[in-house]
Scaffold this motif. Sequence first.
Motif, PDB file in Angstrom:
ATOM      1  N   GLY A  97       0.532  -1.017  -0.159  1.00  0.00           N
ATOM      2  CA  GLY A  97       0.128   0.030  -0.128  1.00  0.00           C
ATOM      3  C   GLY A  97       0.753   1.296  -0.031  1.00  0.00           C
ATOM      4  N   LEU A  98       1.895   1.381   0.715  1.00  0.00           N
ATOM      5  CA  LEU A  98       2.968   2.612   0.621  1.00  0.00           C
ATOM      6  C   LEU A  98       3.434   2.668  -0.486  1.00  0.00           C
ATOM      7  CD1 LEU A  98       4.334   4.514   2.369  1.00  0.00           C
ATOM      8  CD2 LEU A  98       5.918   2.726   2.963  1.00  0.00           C
ATOM      9  N   ALA A 129      -2.570  -2.623  11.902  1.00  0.00           N
ATOM     10  CA  ALA A 129      -1.628  -2.815  10.624  1.00  0.00           C
ATOM     11  C   ALA A 129      -0.903  -1.720  10.434  1.00  0.00           C
ATOM     12  CB  ALA A 129      -2.655  -3.017   9.576  1.00  0.00           C
ATOM     13  N   LEU A 130      -1.052  -0.452  11.134  1.00  0.00           N
ATOM     14  CA  LEU A 130      -0.373   0.672  10.802  1.00  0.00           C
ATOM     15  C   LEU A 130       0.963   0.668  11.537  1.00  0.00           C
ATOM     16  CD1 LEU A 130      -1.686   3.468   9.948  1.00  0.00           C
ATOM     17  CD2 LEU A 130      -1.659   4.384  12.352  1.00  0.00           C
ATOM     18  N   ASP A 131       1.785   0.963  10.426  1.00  0.00           N
ATOM     19  CA  ASP A 131       3.469   0.467  10.867  1.00  0.00           C
ATOM     20  C   ASP A 131       4.029   1.817  11.734  1.00  0.00           C
ATOM     21  OD1 ASP A 131       6.202   1.049  10.281  1.00  0.00           O
ATOM     22  OD2 ASP A 131       6.099  -0.943   9.479  1.00  0.00           O
ATOM     23  N   LYS A 132       4.673   1.584  12.678  1.00  0.00           N
ATOM     24  CA  LYS A 132       5.421   2.364  13.421  1.00  0.00           C
ATOM     25  C   LYS A 132       5.842   3.421  12.830  1.00  0.00           C
ATOM     26  CE  LYS A 132       6.607  -1.226  17.039  1.00  0.00           C
ATOM     27  NZ  LYS A 132       7.491  -1.831  17.988  1.00  0.00           N
ATOM     28  N   CYS A 133       6.285   3.748  11.760  1.00  0.00           N
ATOM     29  CA  CYS A 133       6.928   4.687  10.975  1.00  0.00           C
ATOM     30  C   CYS A 133       5.825   5.734  10.714  1.00  0.00           C
ATOM     31  CB  CYS A 133       7.828   4.295   9.872  1.00  0.00           C
ATOM     32  SG  CYS A 133       6.464   3.673   8.611  1.00  0.00           S
ATOM     33  N   VAL A 134       4.630   5.436  10.866  1.00  0.00           N
ATOM     34  CA  VAL A 134       3.649   6.451  10.618  1.00  0.00           C
ATOM     35  C   VAL A 134       3.684   7.281  11.661  1.00  0.00           C
ATOM     36  CG1 VAL A 134       1.078   6.617   9.958  1.00  0.00           C
ATOM     37  CG2 VAL A 134       2.336   4.662   8.951  1.00  0.00           C
ATOM     38  N   ASN A 158       1.958  12.657   3.468  1.00  0.00           N
ATOM     39  CA  ASN A 158       2.685  13.251   4.785  1.00  0.00           C
ATOM     40  C   ASN A 158       2.742  12.498   6.024  1.00  0.00           C
ATOM     41  OD1 ASN A 158       2.651  15.861   3.073  1.00  0.00           O
ATOM     42  ND2 ASN A 158       0.561  16.396   3.804  1.00  0.00           N
ATOM     43  N   ALA A 159       1.745  11.631   6.071  1.00  0.00           N
ATOM     44  CA  ALA A 159       1.843  10.575   7.469  1.00  0.00           C
ATOM     45  C   ALA A 159       2.919   9.647   7.277  1.00  0.00           C
ATOM     46  CB  ALA A 159       0.532  10.242   7.791  1.00  0.00           C
ATOM     47  N   VAL A 160       3.182   9.260   6.218  1.00  0.00           N
ATOM     48  CA  VAL A 160       3.979   8.265   5.897  1.00  0.00           C
ATOM     49  C   VAL A 160       5.520   8.558   5.538  1.00  0.00           C
ATOM     50  CG1 VAL A 160       2.360   6.553   5.433  1.00  0.00           C
ATOM     51  CG2 VAL A 160       3.397   7.625   3.675  1.00  0.00           C
ATOM     52  N   ALA A 161       5.677  10.074   5.434  1.00  0.00           N
ATOM     53  CA  ALA A 161       6.987  10.504   5.118  1.00  0.00           C
ATOM     54  C   ALA A 161       8.182  10.029   5.434  1.00  0.00           C
ATOM     55  CB  ALA A 161       6.946  12.216   5.105  1.00  0.00           C
ATOM     56  N   GLY A 162       8.289   9.490   6.719  1.00  0.00           N
ATOM     57  CA  GLY A 162       9.244   8.743   7.647  1.00  0.00           C
ATOM     58  C   GLY A 162       9.383   7.360   7.207  1.00  0.00           C
ATOM     59  N   CYS A 163       8.430   6.891   6.442  1.00  0.00           N
ATOM     60  CA  CYS A 163       8.597   5.378   6.428  1.00  0.00           C
ATOM     61  C   CYS A 163       9.588   5.000   4.903  1.00  0.00           C
ATOM     62  CB  CYS A 163       7.052   4.877   5.906  1.00  0.00           C
ATOM     63  SG  CYS A 163       6.047   4.951   7.200  1.00  0.00           S
ATOM     64  N   ARG A 164      10.238   4.032   5.203  1.00  0.00           N
ATOM     65  CA  ARG A 164      10.928   3.499   3.971  1.00  0.00           C
ATOM     66  C   ARG A 164      10.720   2.092   3.591  1.00  0.00           C
ATOM     67  NH1 ARG A 164      11.775   7.968   4.345  1.00  0.00           N
ATOM     68  NH2 ARG A 164      13.591   9.067   4.632  1.00  0.00           N
TER      69      ARG A 164
END
Length: 557
Positions: free
Chosen positions: A505-506, A524-529, A551-557
């Motif tokens: 989804g990301l 299911a919400l990843d800690k990076c969110v 914007n909420a997942v900007a820190g996710c890789r």
Amino acid sequence: MDDARQRRELFWFLAIAFVVLAAGIGLRAPWPADEPRFALVAKQMWDSGQWLFPHRGHELYADKPPLFFWLIGACYAVVRNWNIAFLLPSLIAAMATLWLTYDLGRRLFSHRAGLWAAIGVLACAQFLYQAKRAQIDPTVVCFITLGVYGIARHVLRGPSHGGPAWRWYWIGCFAAGLGVISKGVGFLALLMLVPYAWMRWRKWDGLAQLGSHNAWRWSAGALAFLAAIALWFAPMVITAMTSGDAEHRAYLHELLFKQTATRYASAWHHTQPFWYFLPIIAGFWMPFALALPWVAPRWRDAWRARDARVWLPLAWAVLVLVFFSASPGKRDMYILPMLPMVALAAGPYLADVVGKRGFRACLVALVVVLGLVFLGAGLFAVLRDPSFEVRIESERGLDPASDALWWLLAACGAAMLAAMAWWRRDALRGSAVALSLLVIVLFSGTAVLLDPENSSRAVMERGRALAGDATLGLVGWKEQNLLQAVGPTEDFGFRQPFDVQFAAGLTWLRMDPAHRRLFVLDEALDKCVDRSKAQPVGTANRRAWWVVDANAVAGCR
């Protein structure tokens, strides 16, 4: 009794049964468990035109054969409303089961015995509950009952049935095949031939006189059974083996092995002890189960009299009980196919049993206690704030300021007690009215009050409002989320682990962040969110949901 009176009694019984069973249809959408899944599969079949291979989202759905989904689709073709269509197969199947039970009882014993047998089926909490749900069980019960009905009309002899009836035997075998492509266990109808063979060898009374040179006719029953299965199985196998699609072959393997033999012999969930179904019969078959202690001595006498009309359906029911008890995986509704034949075997004696003072006292006590429980629980919740009220309102998304649900429960209890008081000198009529009012009012009222939360309709509408015109990508979703989704959606597999869904989804979200959002289950919400930038949607069925943008997942890789 003259024929006109018999027809009137049957008409009023079926009319009352229809009102009780149909109450609430159209007032709610599908609810978990199972209903949203089956309705979604049927809807996707209708939308795609793909009727051989059921889908749940993008994935093939191999848990169940497709006949039930076809029936939902056929009902939708008539009514053009999914909130009505998804419940119609259960209603039609339940009404047909009642008629088959009555008619077989009439043919084997008498009109009154058949009517009491059908009343026994209707007066069973498990039958009522399942008939008002969009699960496969009422449909498979109907096919199995039709199968047993056809075989019984062929091999049994009663006042209105001389036998043999080869056509009905073949119809019964065909119906068993239809049961197989609805839930796999339709073949259970054919088990009636086992006690029949033994009773014929022992020369029991009540069996039709069948000649000894009918091997081809008996074999034609196997052909009828296989022909029904082949209606779907043959084109499905041909397509799976020739399409070159690996998913089709995987579907075939899972359906034939994991969802049948493995599920029965080595069940991976719903494991229960061997004796699990005995308390189910004692409790979930109420109030019909109240009559069984008085009927049991009559069955003993019928055994001594070698009466096959009573013991052939009863022996078949015992075989079904043993079959399901032998599997480690058990659910309460598995033994529902037994009920019509148990009620049929009890039918000749129920008129006498319900006249017993002890039986009537037990029935009145049961109904009065139920009425007091509903009235007391409803008023207690209205006047106080007990823990059960707070918990249920929180779990079901109810407004704490509204006491509508608790007034509904109190009204059910008051109506039951009023009916018992009005017909205090007629325990049977008072109990019938009280229980009918309970089913009609409770199921209809809760359908209205609980539907926004139970169906996930409200949370999907809020999710769409937050997402605007963007496409929603579902992560950690349940079938009711996709079924009730408003506007364009995307999914990333249902059986995939949450982290796999979120990762897919990301990637999907970042391909077009301006026009896409993720609709994510809280677990299911990843800690990076960054939750401060995500939008909480609310809860449905005790699950919390979020709408997530780029914007909420900007820190996710």
